[in-house]
Design an enzyme around this catalytic site. Structure first.
Site, mmCIF file in Angstrom:
data_model
loop_
_atom_site.group_PDB
_atom_site.id
_atom_site.type_symbol
_atom_site.label_atom_id
_atom_site.label_comp_id
_atom_site.label_asym_id
_atom_site.label_seq_id
_atom_site.Cartn_x
_atom_site.Cartn_y
_atom_site.Cartn_z
ATOM 1 C CB SER A 125 -0.909 0.008 1.237
ATOM 2 O OG SER A 125 -1.808 -1.074 1.174
ATOM 3 N N GLY A 138 -25.613 -25.727 -2.800
ATOM 4 C CA GLY A 138 -24.361 -26.488 -2.857
ATOM 5 C C GLY A 138 -23.722 -26.424 -4.233
ATOM 6 C CD GLU A 175 -4.381 -1.800 -10.844
ATOM 7 O OE1 GLU A 175 -4.048 -0.626 -10.567
ATOM 8 O OE2 GLU A 175 -4.066 -2.387 -11.886
HETATM 9 P P1 TGC Z 1 0.991 10.989 -1.910
HETATM 10 O O1 TGC Z 1 1.747 11.947 -1.064
HETATM 11 O O2 TGC Z 1 -0.504 11.030 -1.894
HETATM 12 O O3 TGC Z 1 1.458 11.116 -3.424
HETATM 13 C C1 TGC Z 1 2.852 11.021 -3.754
HETATM 14 C C2 TGC Z 1 3.039 11.578 -5.146
HETATM 15 O O4 TGC Z 1 2.283 10.780 -6.088
HETATM 16 C C3 TGC Z 1 1.309 11.597 -6.729
HETATM 17 N N1 TGC Z 1 0.111 10.797 -6.920
HETATM 18 C C4 TGC Z 1 -0.491 10.658 -8.085
HETATM 19 N N2 TGC Z 1 -0.213 11.143 -9.300
HETATM 20 C C5 TGC Z 1 -1.013 10.791 -10.314
HETATM 21 N N3 TGC Z 1 -2.063 9.953 -10.162
HETATM 22 C C6 TGC Z 1 -2.364 9.437 -8.940
HETATM 23 N N4 TGC Z 1 -3.363 8.577 -8.805
HETATM 24 C C7 TGC Z 1 -1.565 9.781 -7.833
HETATM 25 N N5 TGC Z 1 -1.553 9.446 -6.520
HETATM 26 C C8 TGC Z 1 -0.521 10.084 -5.977
HETATM 27 C C9 TGC Z 1 1.083 12.765 -5.807
HETATM 28 O O5 TGC Z 1 0.599 13.885 -6.493
HETATM 29 C C10 TGC Z 1 2.474 12.982 -5.291
HETATM 30 O O6 TGC Z 1 3.221 13.607 -6.310
HETATM 31 P P2 TGC Z 1 4.322 14.712 -5.943
HETATM 32 O O7 TGC Z 1 4.861 15.147 -7.254
HETATM 33 O O8 TGC Z 1 3.566 15.780 -5.190
HETATM 34 O O9 TGC Z 1 5.334 14.003 -5.067
HETATM 35 O O10 TGC Z 1 1.521 9.519 -1.586
HETATM 36 P P3 TGC Z 1 1.478 8.663 -0.289
HETATM 37 O O11 TGC Z 1 2.866 8.179 -0.020
HETATM 38 O O12 TGC Z 1 0.728 9.369 0.807
HETATM 39 O O13 TGC Z 1 0.668 7.359 -0.760
HETATM 40 C C11 TGC Z 1 -0.625 7.446 -1.016
HETATM 41 C C12 TGC Z 1 -0.971 6.527 -2.193
HETATM 42 C C13 TGC Z 1 -2.277 7.085 -2.712
HETATM 43 C C14 TGC Z 1 0.104 6.582 -3.243
HETATM 44 C C15 TGC Z 1 -1.117 5.096 -1.726
HETATM 45 O O14 TGC Z 1 -1.879 5.079 -0.649
HETATM 46 C C16 TGC Z 1 -1.744 4.155 -2.727
HETATM 47 O O15 TGC Z 1 -2.496 4.377 -3.659
HETATM 48 N N6 TGC Z 1 -1.415 2.935 -2.447
HETATM 49 C C17 TGC Z 1 -1.895 1.819 -3.254
HETATM 50 C C18 TGC Z 1 -0.772 1.251 -4.058
HETATM 51 C C19 TGC Z 1 -1.297 0.539 -5.258
HETATM 52 O O16 TGC Z 1 -2.388 0.797 -5.752
HETATM 53 N N7 TGC Z 1 -0.516 -0.347 -5.780
HETATM 54 C C20 TGC Z 1 -0.903 -1.076 -6.957
HETATM 55 C C21 TGC Z 1 0.228 -1.862 -7.533
HETATM 56 S S1 TGC Z 1 -0.030 -2.341 -9.202
HETATM 57 C C22 TGC Z 1 -1.198 -3.526 -9.103
HETATM 58 O O17 TGC Z 1 -1.742 -3.833 -8.109
HETATM 59 C C23 TGC Z 1 -1.520 -4.168 -10.375
HETATM 60 S S2 TGC Z 1 -2.674 -5.445 -10.288
HETATM 61 C C24 TGC Z 1 -2.995 -5.519 -11.929
HETATM 62 C C25 TGC Z 1 -3.881 -6.546 -12.382
HETATM 63 O O18 TGC Z 1 -3.536 -7.740 -12.313
HETATM 64 O O19 TGC Z 1 -4.954 -6.174 -12.929
HETATM 65 P P1 FAD Z 2 -0.580 -4.228 2.717
HETATM 66 O O1 FAD Z 2 -0.199 -2.911 2.133
HETATM 67 O O2 FAD Z 2 0.371 -4.879 3.661
HETATM 68 O O3 FAD Z 2 -1.999 -4.101 3.390
HETATM 69 C C1 FAD Z 2 -2.500 -5.071 4.312
HETATM 70 C C2 FAD Z 2 -3.752 -4.483 4.954
HETATM 71 O O4 FAD Z 2 -3.421 -3.283 5.674
HETATM 72 C C3 FAD Z 2 -4.820 -4.094 3.937
HETATM 73 O O5 FAD Z 2 -6.083 -4.393 4.426
HETATM 74 C C4 FAD Z 2 -4.660 -2.581 3.820
HETATM 75 O O6 FAD Z 2 -5.864 -1.933 3.429
HETATM 76 C C5 FAD Z 2 -4.253 -2.230 5.242
HETATM 77 N N1 FAD Z 2 -3.514 -0.954 5.290
HETATM 78 C C6 FAD Z 2 -2.290 -0.679 4.776
HETATM 79 N N2 FAD Z 2 -1.977 0.598 4.979
HETATM 80 C C7 FAD Z 2 -3.027 1.158 5.642
HETATM 81 C C8 FAD Z 2 -3.311 2.466 6.133
HETATM 82 N N3 FAD Z 2 -2.458 3.480 5.967
HETATM 83 N N4 FAD Z 2 -4.487 2.642 6.766
HETATM 84 C C9 FAD Z 2 -5.375 1.632 6.911
HETATM 85 N N5 FAD Z 2 -5.173 0.377 6.470
HETATM 86 C C10 FAD Z 2 -4.007 0.156 5.833
HETATM 87 N N6 FAD Z 2 1.460 -5.185 -7.762
HETATM 88 C C11 FAD Z 2 2.179 -4.704 -8.810
HETATM 89 O O7 FAD Z 2 3.011 -3.816 -8.660
HETATM 90 N N7 FAD Z 2 1.991 -5.205 -10.057
HETATM 91 C C12 FAD Z 2 1.106 -6.209 -10.319
HETATM 92 O O8 FAD Z 2 0.952 -6.621 -11.478
HETATM 93 C C13 FAD Z 2 0.357 -6.747 -9.225
HETATM 94 N N8 FAD Z 2 -0.480 -7.801 -9.423
HETATM 95 C C14 FAD Z 2 -1.075 -8.404 -8.348
HETATM 96 C C15 FAD Z 2 -1.776 -9.588 -8.520
HETATM 97 C C16 FAD Z 2 -2.339 -10.230 -7.424
HETATM 98 C C17 FAD Z 2 -3.056 -11.535 -7.611
HETATM 99 C C18 FAD Z 2 -2.250 -9.650 -6.134
HETATM 100 C C19 FAD Z 2 -2.888 -10.300 -4.942
HETATM 101 C C20 FAD Z 2 -1.545 -8.480 -5.961
HETATM 102 C C21 FAD Z 2 -0.934 -7.845 -7.055
HETATM 103 N N9 FAD Z 2 -0.141 -6.702 -6.884
HETATM 104 C C22 FAD Z 2 0.565 -6.186 -7.938
HETATM 105 C C23 FAD Z 2 0.108 -6.183 -5.551
HETATM 106 C C24 FAD Z 2 -1.052 -5.357 -4.972
HETATM 107 O O9 FAD Z 2 -1.114 -4.104 -5.558
HETATM 108 C C25 FAD Z 2 -0.854 -5.288 -3.462
HETATM 109 O O10 FAD Z 2 -1.139 -6.569 -2.947
HETATM 110 C C26 FAD Z 2 -1.730 -4.229 -2.825
HETATM 111 O O11 FAD Z 2 -1.341 -2.930 -3.215
HETATM 112 C C27 FAD Z 2 -1.712 -4.322 -1.289
HETATM 113 O O12 FAD Z 2 -0.416 -4.453 -0.802
HETATM 114 P P2 FAD Z 2 -0.053 -5.613 0.266
HETATM 115 O O13 FAD Z 2 -0.552 -6.891 -0.291
HETATM 116 O O14 FAD Z 2 1.373 -5.484 0.574
HETATM 117 O O15 FAD Z 2 -0.945 -5.280 1.523
#
Ligand code: TGC
Ligand code: FAD
Length: 407
Positions: A160, A363, A386
């Site tokens: 996250s 079931g 995501e």
């Molecule tokens: P924060 O201080 O809010 O932001 C840091 C910098 O990032 C910029 N930013 C964005 N810019 C464009 N679009 C967005 N959606 C943005 N969100 C943040 C922000 O403006 C800032 O930029 P700068 O230039 O001012 O430094 O960051 P934070 O450290 O407090 O974190 C908050 C946040 C929102 C990044 C985090 O909570 C979050 O979204 N965590 C979730 C991580 C996540 O979604 N990971 C996904 C991994 S990929 C994946 O899961 C693929 S699965 C694909 C599949 O199989 O379909």
């Molecule tokens: P954590 O961040 O450890 O979170 C664990 C729990 O703590 C969650 O319930 C979360 O909501 C909670 N938590 C964390 N921080 C906070 C907070 N500040 N306040 C309150 N609650 C909080 N990533 C990629 O980069 N590329 C990919 O292609 C990709 N594919 C994926 C495919 C699969 C099948 C899966 C399962 C994951 C994939 N991911 C990928 C990773 C995915 O984006 C992460 O699993 C996700 O962002 C959550 O991170 P984590 O699993 O480390 O959980």
């Protein structure tokens, strides 16, 4: 002796399997789409009925990624449909993209993952932040399915909170030297290229394009998943990988670069989840009309009707949310928080419909003869990747209050 019930509705690959899916459209949302949107949706729906639903149960049961689908997705135009045609994309708008994701996820969330990673997380960053040479080299081959890509942001200790990542590279003069690892990466074990996010010596995040075969770069598969079993997931390991300098994405750095790719992918998931919900609803509606208990179809019981009525209400609300979000996305106005609201709402909606649909199937709902349990297990990943359900709530909380819960 009558045949066992499990044989009647077999959805595993078999000559007798017919996909009867019809999408619910209680509020005539179709009237809001253009002719092109409807054509795209029909083409994708037919493709899914032909290429995915007859086989996906077996792929999921065997945890086998259907590699041949990569080429087929390329041929039908499911990879980067919003990328301009000059780079091999479809040149379509974001509503068409959403409908494509909806139809694929109606088949299976893992298959939608394959397509949304390729389009939103690999082609999008190359198109938006790549050099002209990178665009020409990679985009047409990614669009056609000649190459498969993956996106490495998450690390074992930074899910996250991706900004804390440890993967890093050093400027060695004529190349970069990359070390670190990524975890939970969709497509990784099968990918030809990876978009990898890592920090430079100053701690600034950049995107690098890695190619399979680079020395020190490996992609071990993650086994034992109970979710997204038709999609392959793995690690990315970088052990002193020499990355050519021309492989750095030059046009944007900082956490905002990968986060903006997530905006595109999360948008697609908001649509995709509606597809999974529709499939569960339709399966439950059909089953309820056919299944007799107490000498009546279970659809005649008020409790079953309540479940179905609430499912249709939630699907209809999500369809309208998606359509309006799509209009805003086409105009370049959809904000991260608006996308978070749709991803969060629609995935939770789909998961709760999958659970209710499972109840209606009794079931039988736990078997692979119906798509319900597979959708339910898949959606447990979709609600986590995501950005988790709670992270999207906190993104909305920040928007509403002006105060970040992350600091
Ligand atoms: P924060 O201080 O809010 O932001 C840091 C910098 O990032 C910029 N930013 C964005 N810019 C464009 N679009 C967005 N959606 C943005 N969100 C943040 C922000 O403006 C800032 O930029 P700068 O230039 O001012 O430094 O960051 P934070 O450290 O407090 O974190 C908050 C946040 C929102 C990044 C985090 O909570 C979050 O979204 N965590 C979730 C991580 C996540 O979604 N990971 C996904 C991994 S990929 C994946 O899961 C693929 S699965 C694909 C599949 O199989 O379909
Ligand atoms: P954590 O961040 O450890 O979170 C664990 C729990 O703590 C969650 O319930 C979360 O909501 C909670 N938590 C964390 N921080 C906070 C907070 N500040 N306040 C309150 N609650 C909080 N990533 C990629 O980069 N590329 C990919 O292609 C990709 N594919 C994926 C495919 C699969 C099948 C899966 C399962 C994951 C994939 N991911 C990928 C990773 C995915 O984006 C992460 O699993 C996700 O962002 C959550 O991170 P984590 O699993 O480390 O959980």
């Amino acid at each position: 002796m009558s045949e066992p019930r499990t044989q009647e509705k077999k959805q595993t690959p078999g000559k007798s399997f017919v996909d009867h899916f019809r999408s619910p459209d209680f509020y005539s949302v179709d009237d809001l789409f253009t002719g092109e949107h409807l054509l795209v949706r029909t083409a994708m729906r037919d493709f899914v009925k032909q290429e995915i639903t007859p086989y996906v149960e077996e792929w999921a049961q065997q945890a086998a990624f259907p590699m041949h689908m990569v080429k087929k997705f390329g041929e039908i135009g499911a990879f980067g449909p919003f990328i301009p045609e000059e780079y091999g994309g479809g040149g379509l708008d974001y509503i068409s993209y959403g409908l494509i994701m909806q139809e694929i996820e109606r088949g299976d969330s893992g298959m939608r993952s394959t397509a949304s990673v390729q389009g939103s997380l690999v082609m999008f960053p190359i198109y938006e932040y790549g050099s002209e040479a990178q665009k020409k080299k990679y985009l047409p081959k990614l669009a056609s399915g000649e190459l498969l890509g993956c996106f490495g942001l998450t690390e074992a200790d930074y899910g996250s909170n991706p900004g804390g990542m440890k993967s890093h590279f050093r400027d060695m003069g004529d190349h970069y030297l990359l070390n670190g690892s990524k975890m939970w990466i969709s497509n990784a074990p099968a990918a030809d290229i990876a978009i990898v996010w890592a920090k430079d010596e100053t701690g600034r995040i950049h995107g690098l394009i890695l190619e399979r075969g680079m020395e020190g770069f490996s992609t071990p598969e993650t086994h034992g998943k109970w979710s997204l079993r038709a999609s392959c997931t793995g690690e990315l390991v970088f052990d002193q990988v020499k990355v050519p300098k021309e492989n750095l994405l030059p046009e944007k750095s900082g956490l905002g670069a990968p986060m903006s790719c997530l905006d595109s992918a999360r948008y697609g998931i908001a649509w995709g989840a509606v597809g999974a919900a529709m499939d569960c609803f339709e399966s439950a509606r059909r089953y309820a009309r056919e299944r007799i208990q107490f000498d009546k179809p279970i659809a005649s019981f008020q409790l079953t009707q309540k479940k179905l009525a609430e499912m249709l209400t939630e699907i209809t609300k999500a369809q309208l949310l998606n359509w309006k979000l799509g209009k805003m996305k086409n105009e370049g106005k959809a904000t991260t928080a608006q996308i978070s609201m749709a991803k969060r709402n629609n995935v939770e909606m789909a998961l709760s419909i999958a659970r209710e649909a499972r109840q209606i199937h009794g079931g039988m709902g736990i078997t692979g003869d119906y798509p319900i349990m597979r959708h339910m297990m898949n959606l447990e990943s979709v609600i986590t990747y995501e950005g988790t359900h709670d992270i999207h709530l906190l993104i909305l909380g920040k928007e509403i209050t002006g105060i970040s819960a992350f600091v």
